[in-house]
Design a protein around this motif. Sequence first.
Motif, PDB file in Angstrom:
ATOM      1  N   GLY A 181       0.793  -1.227   0.000  1.00  0.00           N
ATOM      2  CA  GLY A 181       0.000   0.000   0.000  1.00  0.00           C
ATOM      3  C   GLY A 181       0.821   1.270   0.000  1.00  0.00           C
ATOM      4  N   TYR A 182       1.975   1.264  -0.691  1.00  0.00           N
ATOM      5  CA  TYR A 182       2.813   2.457  -0.760  1.00  0.00           C
ATOM      6  C   TYR A 182       3.198   2.762  -2.207  1.00  0.00           C
ATOM      7  CZ  TYR A 182       3.579   1.707   4.257  1.00  0.00           C
ATOM      8  OH  TYR A 182       3.418   1.517   5.599  1.00  0.00           O
ATOM      9  N   ARG A 183       3.364   4.023  -2.467  1.00  0.00           N
ATOM     10  CA  ARG A 183       4.027   4.469  -3.686  1.00  0.00           C
ATOM     11  C   ARG A 183       5.399   4.963  -3.256  1.00  0.00           C
ATOM     12  NH1 ARG A 183       4.630   9.272  -6.950  1.00  0.00           N
ATOM     13  NH2 ARG A 183       4.418   8.806  -9.179  1.00  0.00           N
ATOM     14  N   VAL A 184       6.448   4.346  -3.788  1.00  0.00           N
ATOM     15  CA  VAL A 184       7.814   4.634  -3.353  1.00  0.00           C
ATOM     16  C   VAL A 184       8.559   5.320  -4.487  1.00  0.00           C
ATOM     17  CG1 VAL A 184       9.934   3.703  -2.375  1.00  0.00           C
ATOM     18  CG2 VAL A 184       7.749   2.555  -1.923  1.00  0.00           C
ATOM     19  N   THR A 185       9.076   6.499  -4.204  1.00  0.00           N
ATOM     20  CA  THR A 185       9.968   7.191  -5.127  1.00  0.00           C
ATOM     21  C   THR A 185      11.394   6.921  -4.672  1.00  0.00           C
ATOM     22  OG1 THR A 185       8.319   8.922  -5.493  1.00  0.00           O
ATOM     23  CG2 THR A 185      10.583   9.406  -6.150  1.00  0.00           C
ATOM     24  N   TYR A 186      12.157   6.258  -5.533  1.00  0.00           N
ATOM     25  CA  TYR A 186      13.490   5.801  -5.134  1.00  0.00           C
ATOM     26  C   TYR A 186      14.543   6.493  -5.978  1.00  0.00           C
ATOM     27  CZ  TYR A 186      16.977   2.601  -3.234  1.00  0.00           C
ATOM     28  OH  TYR A 186      18.046   2.073  -2.565  1.00  0.00           O
ATOM     29  N   TYR A 187      15.398   7.269  -5.318  1.00  0.00           N
ATOM     30  CA  TYR A 187      16.502   7.966  -5.983  1.00  0.00           C
ATOM     31  C   TYR A 187      17.718   7.044  -5.953  1.00  0.00           C
ATOM     32  CZ  TYR A 187      13.494  12.052  -5.601  1.00  0.00           C
ATOM     33  OH  TYR A 187      12.438  12.927  -5.706  1.00  0.00           O
ATOM     34  N   LEU A 188      17.890   6.295  -7.030  1.00  0.00           N
ATOM     35  CA  LEU A 188      18.934   5.279  -7.089  1.00  0.00           C
ATOM     36  C   LEU A 188      20.306   5.928  -7.244  1.00  0.00           C
ATOM     37  CD1 LEU A 188      19.457   2.160  -7.285  1.00  0.00           C
ATOM     38  CD2 LEU A 188      19.415   2.466  -9.775  1.00  0.00           C
ATOM     39  N   LYS A 189      21.217   5.605  -6.331  1.00  0.00           N
ATOM     40  CA  LYS A 189      22.591   6.093  -6.408  1.00  0.00           C
ATOM     41  C   LYS A 189      23.531   5.063  -7.009  1.00  0.00           C
ATOM     42  CE  LYS A 189      22.417   9.003  -2.254  1.00  0.00           C
ATOM     43  NZ  LYS A 189      23.051   9.197  -0.926  1.00  0.00           N
ATOM     44  N   ASP A 190      23.305   3.812  -6.663  1.00  0.00           N
ATOM     45  CA  ASP A 190      24.268   2.783  -7.033  1.00  0.00           C
ATOM     46  C   ASP A 190      23.567   1.441  -7.012  1.00  0.00           C
ATOM     47  OD1 ASP A 190      26.709   1.536  -7.578  1.00  0.00           O
ATOM     48  OD2 ASP A 190      27.166   1.272  -5.457  1.00  0.00           O
ATOM     49  N   PHE A 191      23.830   0.623  -8.026  1.00  0.00           N
ATOM     50  CA  PHE A 191      23.355  -0.760  -8.044  1.00  0.00           C
ATOM     51  C   PHE A 191      24.389  -1.577  -8.794  1.00  0.00           C
ATOM     52  CE2 PHE A 191      21.404  -4.432  -9.951  1.00  0.00           C
ATOM     53  CZ  PHE A 191      20.622  -4.952  -8.929  1.00  0.00           C
ATOM     54  N   GLU A 192      24.922  -2.609  -8.134  1.00  0.00           N
ATOM     55  CA  GLU A 192      26.012  -3.371  -8.740  1.00  0.00           C
ATOM     56  C   GLU A 192      25.968  -4.821  -8.278  1.00  0.00           C
ATOM     57  OE1 GLU A 192      30.161  -1.697  -9.328  1.00  0.00           O
ATOM     58  OE2 GLU A 192      30.522  -3.154  -7.711  1.00  0.00           O
ATOM     59  N   VAL A 193      26.225  -5.706  -9.225  1.00  0.00           N
ATOM     60  CA  VAL A 193      26.317  -7.131  -8.938  1.00  0.00           C
ATOM     61  C   VAL A 193      27.683  -7.610  -9.397  1.00  0.00           C
ATOM     62  CG1 VAL A 193      25.327  -9.417  -9.329  1.00  0.00           C
ATOM     63  CG2 VAL A 193      23.831  -7.399  -9.297  1.00  0.00           C
ATOM     64  N   ARG A 194      28.394  -8.268  -8.499  1.00  0.00           N
ATOM     65  CA  ARG A 194      29.688  -8.896  -8.830  1.00  0.00           C
ATOM     66  C   ARG A 194      29.665 -10.302  -8.247  1.00  0.00           C
ATOM     67  NH1 ARG A 194      33.963  -5.385 -10.339  1.00  0.00           N
ATOM     68  NH2 ARG A 194      33.432  -3.171 -10.167  1.00  0.00           N
ATOM     69  N   GLY A 195      29.522 -11.280  -9.105  1.00  0.00           N
ATOM     70  CA  GLY A 195      29.412 -12.649  -8.621  1.00  0.00           C
ATOM     71  C   GLY A 195      28.147 -12.814  -7.804  1.00  0.00           C
ATOM     72  N   ASP A 196      28.309 -13.305  -6.564  1.00  0.00           N
ATOM     73  CA  ASP A 196      27.162 -13.500  -5.674  1.00  0.00           C
ATOM     74  C   ASP A 196      26.881 -12.272  -4.814  1.00  0.00           C
ATOM     75  OD1 ASP A 196      26.832 -16.091  -6.589  1.00  0.00           O
ATOM     76  OD2 ASP A 196      28.167 -16.942  -5.065  1.00  0.00           O
ATOM     77  N   LEU A 197      27.705 -11.238  -4.928  1.00  0.00           N
ATOM     78  CA  LEU A 197      27.547 -10.051  -4.097  1.00  0.00           C
ATOM     79  C   LEU A 197      26.691  -9.014  -4.819  1.00  0.00           C
ATOM     80  CD1 LEU A 197      28.338  -8.512  -1.510  1.00  0.00           C
ATOM     81  CD2 LEU A 197      30.299  -7.602  -2.773  1.00  0.00           C
ATOM     82  N   ILE A 198      25.620  -8.593  -4.177  1.00  0.00           N
ATOM     83  CA  ILE A 198      24.722  -7.567  -4.708  1.00  0.00           C
ATOM     84  C   ILE A 198      24.710  -6.411  -3.723  1.00  0.00           C
ATOM     85  CG2 ILE A 198      22.403  -7.063  -5.540  1.00  0.00           C
ATOM     86  CD1 ILE A 198      21.969 -10.124  -5.653  1.00  0.00           C
ATOM     87  N   ARG A 199      24.891  -5.201  -4.234  1.00  0.00           N
ATOM     88  CA  ARG A 199      24.855  -4.035  -3.348  1.00  0.00           C
ATOM     89  C   ARG A 199      24.210  -2.871  -4.073  1.00  0.00           C
ATOM     90  NH1 ARG A 199      30.674  -2.179  -1.709  1.00  0.00           N
ATOM     91  NH2 ARG A 199      30.287  -0.106  -2.558  1.00  0.00           N
ATOM     92  N   TRP A 200      23.459  -2.097  -3.310  1.00  0.00           N
ATOM     93  CA  TRP A 200      22.862  -0.895  -3.871  1.00  0.00           C
ATOM     94  C   TRP A 200      22.692   0.141  -2.779  1.00  0.00           C
ATOM     95  CZ3 TRP A 200      19.867  -5.461  -3.689  1.00  0.00           C
ATOM     96  CH2 TRP A 200      18.850  -5.473  -2.745  1.00  0.00           C
TER      97      TRP A 200
END
Length: 379
Positions: A181-200
Amino acid sequence: MPGFFRSLLFLLLIAIASTAPVPAQPRGSTITGTVVDDSTGVPLPHTHVFISRSMTGTTVDADGHFRLTGISPGAKRLYVTRLGYEPTQVNLVLSSDTTLTFDFRLHPTVIQADTVTVSAPRDKDWYERLDRFERLFVGASEMAARCRLTNPKVLQFDTAWWGKFSASASRPLIFENRALGYRVTYYLKDFEVRGDLIRWDGEPVFAPLSPRDSAEAARWDANRRKAFYGSLRHFLLALINDRIEEEDFRMYRLPRAQAFRAMERADRFPIGRDKIVTGREDSLYTLSFRGILEVQYESESEAHAYLEWAHAHRAPKDYQTSRIRLNTHPIHVDRQGNIVEPYGTTLYRYFAFTRRMAQLLPRGYRPSDTSLTATVSSN
């Protein structure tokens, strides 16, 4: 005589109303300020100013002023953003009833046209990358099917370097989450996948959706409770409030390096709360431990969607297991159960499964029946 009694009754009602208790006014801190162009000093109306991961935000008025009120104590990130300008932020640790004033001067930035940055790659490969991004960022839980990215075409993807998969966005990402029940505005700074590691990293701000009917409102309430209980924030709140056992969590330390190579056979040592967390006068808590912290939540069993996500070919267990590794020592947790450092931890198992956009709640959300609401508000 009837007129006399009516007048007397009217005066009596006024007297009763004047002595009735006045509802308590919302307490909390206030942040005010201005936002102008750095080079010209001209006010920048319609600039967005908000407390990250909250429902507290506003836009700058025609004179360049803004005002936020009722902000709860603790660590906060004040985020200021406007299209065509570099965003800025301030990290704060607020005490009760503080008033702060900021004057922001934003620097203009160059925005590349969409025809250059995003239209060309929208072929089969682009849509496959979008699907991958949504599976990783939105999640694989049952709620993910009800969380929709409404403007995916602002995304650009990069998969060209040593297997790295990264994403950026030319504008804020808009999610309509009809599971919560939310509308989310997301200001994405960083999103990266290296192997099994995911970070954002990014700055979300929440706005409530209007339920279609009472059944949907009840479903949202139930889903919000489900998303909260057993979550990382629920655990951290239980930890800093010294209610680990009362909230049905159990903690174990896995100190040996082979813990990741032999997860099920690794040594487990029960560990007490006082061994890993200490309080600070500025309302932050310090969390520090070596090795891996295993957290078991005994009030909920594993979901089938989790087993599919984890590629676990077995029956669900009647408890949920998560693991935490600290990337920096120590990390800090505010009074609302939020980790201050964006990349301070690496999460495994259930916390990694649930800490996705589909189950993201405003930082101040608490179920009405939880005992962890005494020191927090809705921000």
